[in-house]
Structures are given as structure tokens and as C-alpha cells.
Design an enzyme around this catalytic site. Sequence first.
Site, PDB file in Angstrom:
ATOM      1  N   ASP A  38      15.154  -4.183  12.488  1.00  0.00           N
ATOM      2  CA  ASP A  38      13.968  -4.239  13.403  1.00  0.00           C
ATOM      3  C   ASP A  38      12.790  -4.061  13.092  1.00  0.00           C
ATOM      4  OD1 ASP A  38      13.083  -4.926  16.108  1.00  0.00           O
ATOM      5  OD2 ASP A  38      13.903  -3.048  17.013  1.00  0.00           O
ATOM      6  N   ASN A  86      17.858 -12.972  22.131  1.00  0.00           N
ATOM      7  CA  ASN A  86      16.488 -13.299  21.384  1.00  0.00           C
ATOM      8  C   ASN A  86      16.417 -14.781  21.605  1.00  0.00           C
ATOM      9  OD1 ASN A  86      17.339 -11.175  18.315  1.00  0.00           O
ATOM     10  ND2 ASN A  86      16.105 -10.869  19.898  1.00  0.00           N
TER      11      ASN A  86
HETATM   12  C1  IPE Z   1      17.681  -6.252  18.112  1.00  0.00           C
HETATM   13  O1  IPE Z   1      16.320  -6.219  17.909  1.00  0.00           O
HETATM   14  C2  IPE Z   1      18.124  -7.494  17.575  1.00  0.00           C
HETATM   15  C3  IPE Z   1      17.946  -7.777  16.213  1.00  0.00           C
HETATM   16  C4  IPE Z   1      17.718  -6.841  15.316  1.00  0.00           C
HETATM   17  C5  IPE Z   1      18.613  -9.074  15.587  1.00  0.00           C
HETATM   18  P1  IPE Z   1      15.381  -6.651  19.186  1.00  0.00           P
HETATM   19  O2  IPE Z   1      13.967  -6.467  18.639  1.00  0.00           O
HETATM   20  O3  IPE Z   1      15.701  -7.953  19.921  1.00  0.00           O
HETATM   21  O4  IPE Z   1      15.824  -5.428  20.380  1.00  0.00           O
HETATM   22  P2  IPE Z   1      14.974  -5.045  21.497  1.00  0.00           P
HETATM   23  O5  IPE Z   1      14.403  -6.240  22.135  1.00  0.00           O
HETATM   24  O6  IPE Z   1      13.799  -4.350  21.007  1.00  0.00           O
HETATM   25  O7  IPE Z   1      15.801  -4.154  22.269  1.00  0.00           O
HETATM   26  C1  IPE Z   2      13.749  -8.001  14.052  1.00  0.00           C
HETATM   27  O1  IPE Z   2      12.348  -7.990  14.066  1.00  0.00           O
HETATM   28  C2  IPE Z   2      14.119  -9.181  13.877  1.00  0.00           C
HETATM   29  C3  IPE Z   2      14.691  -9.972  15.052  1.00  0.00           C
HETATM   30  C4  IPE Z   2      15.055  -9.485  16.232  1.00  0.00           C
HETATM   31  C5  IPE Z   2      14.834 -11.540  14.549  1.00  0.00           C
HETATM   32  P1  IPE Z   2      11.625  -8.040  15.544  1.00  0.00           P
HETATM   33  O2  IPE Z   2      11.275  -9.477  15.620  1.00  0.00           O
HETATM   34  O3  IPE Z   2      12.211  -7.639  16.525  1.00  0.00           O
HETATM   35  O4  IPE Z   2      10.249  -6.999  15.336  1.00  0.00           O
HETATM   36  P2  IPE Z   2       9.551  -6.167  16.493  1.00  0.00           P
HETATM   37  O5  IPE Z   2      10.480  -5.287  17.073  1.00  0.00           O
HETATM   38  O6  IPE Z   2       8.980  -7.333  17.282  1.00  0.00           O
HETATM   39  O7  IPE Z   2       8.539  -5.473  15.567  1.00  0.00           O
HETATM   40 MG    MG Z   3      12.457  -5.656  17.730  1.00  0.00          MG
END
Ligand code: IPE
Ligand code: IPE
Ligand code: MG
Length: 261
Positions: A38, A86
Site C-alpha cells: 500500500d 479497487n
Molecule cells: C488494499 O489497499 C488493497 C491492495 C493493496 C491491493 P487499498 O489502498 O485499496 O485499501 P484501503 O482502501 O485504503 O482500505
Molecule cells: C496500493 O497503493 C496499490 C493498489 C491498491 C493497487 P495505493 O494505490 O492504494 O496507494 P495509496 O494508498 O493511494 O497511497
Molecule cells: Mg491504498
Amino acid sequence: MQRDEQKLREHYSQPPEDISLDEIDLDRIPKHISIIMDGNGRWAQARGRARSEGHVAGVESLREAVTTSVRLGVDVLSAYAFSTENWRRPKEEVNLLMHLFAKTLIKELPLFHQENVRLQFLGDIESLPKKTYDVFCRGLEETKDYDEMTFALAVNYGSRAEIVRAARMAAIEVAAGRLSPEQLDEDAIARRLYTSNLPDPELLIRTSGELRLSNYLLWQLAYTEFYVTDVLWPDFTKWDYLRAIRAFQGRARRFGGVVKQ
Ligand code: IPE
Ligand code: IPE
Ligand code: MG
């Protein structure tokens, strides 16, 4: 599985001040390590760049995590790449990610061959765009006989959906008279999850400081040790990985019992 000590030492040469391989008990490396990758978006934002650039940068961290896991002799590395939630993201970001998954897998397949790593997916990959799905199938086929390590990538994965799916599969068996309600125990559910062939994770790492599971492996993480770091995923290195293992090795795992003296 098999650990090449010399390669491991080379991999971990020139340590930073606060951590080195000597602090790790190599006989107690977690067998299954799972990562919620993340913080890609925030990493890019902090540099005034598009979120997509964070995802591209994150691929390098994942590549290093795979190599590091092999060097350490981890049996299973799993990682959360795309959740069922997502899909709520802007269409352009979703498309970019789907494209990136396919492109990266094609590019990185030699690494799987070289390191004898078997690929597995957790989640409903059949619903992915055809191009991505086709590349995933190719990856599965080409690596199916490898046994040094399993790399399980969670794509279009949601833990609640996974449990519902398992319950539904079991219900079909019960309705058909092939399974009795009494036979429907924890094992019967676990055998119908995407992770049916894998041990539960011993260590879960989440980057970017978020203290939640985001619908990840709710069943499988029942007794897993959690390690959360503020490091954003594109900045996560083999040293952060070692810090997580060091923290894990300092924990007393009780599984509901009392700690052994
Ligand atoms: C969790 O991250 C999903 C992945 C790392 C693929 P998110 O960024 O989607 O989670 P939330 O929305 O902050 O809970
Ligand atoms: C994790 O990084 C990757 C996926 C969930 C695909 P994020 O895209 O959630 O990055 P933040 O949380 O917005 O910084
Ligand atoms: Mg994230």
C-alpha cells in the site's frame, strides 16, 4: 525452501546501521509471508507525479521482495495487488493497473524460471480483461512445476467474496448429498478457499501505515503476526523486509495458550 547461504550473504551485503542479517535466526524464517502493498498513490503524490507512476515504481519493490523471499528460503510469498473494492477507482487507474499486471508478468517470467518459483493467483481472475487473464494463464502454465517457492498474487481478491464462494461450493455438495452438514467443518471451508494448498501466513506486512485489513485473507490471518510500517510500498526494500522478520522473531506466539518459558 533450499537456502543458498552464499547468495543470501551477497544479497544482504552492506547493511544500513540499524539492521543486518546477523540479527535474524535463519532457522525461524516464516514459511509464509504476506504483504499488503500500500501507498503507491501517496508515494507519487509526494513527488508531484501521477498515481500511475507510483504503481510502476511499486513493481520494483515487488520484484525485490520476490528475490529476497527466495534468498531467505521462504516457502510462500503472497501479495495483495488488486482488491474487489479497487474497481471503484477511476477507470484510467484501473486500466493502467490491468495493463501493468500483464506487462510486468511477461517481463518478469524469466525471473520465475531462473529462481524456480511457481506462480499462483488468489481471487477471481477469470473476470479480468481478457489480455490480462491470458497472460496470467500463461504464467500459471509455465511455472506450474516449479517448487522452490510459491508466489501467490491476489488480484480481484476479496476475502468476504472468497468465503461466500467457499460456502456456496460446500452448499452445492450438501444439496447434492455428497457432503453431510456434519462434515462441514473448518477444514472443509479452508479446502474451498483460493489458498487451499497453502499454509496460513505467519507474518503479514502492511506498508504505508494503515491499520486495517481491507478485506484481505480474513480467514487465513486468524493467528498471523502483523507488522505495519510507515514506509510507502515503492520505498520498501530488502532491509525493511528484514526489519519485519526481526520484529516477527521477537514476538511470543501463543495461539490462545500460554507462552512457553
Ligand atoms: C488494499 O489497499 C488493497 C491492495 C493493496 C491491493 P487499498 O489502498 O485499496 O485499501 P484501503 O482502501 O485504503 O482500505
Ligand atoms: C496500493 O497503493 C496499490 C493498489 C491498491 C493497487 P495505493 O494505490 O492504494 O496507494 P495509496 O494508498 O493511494 O497511497
Ligand atoms: Mg491504498
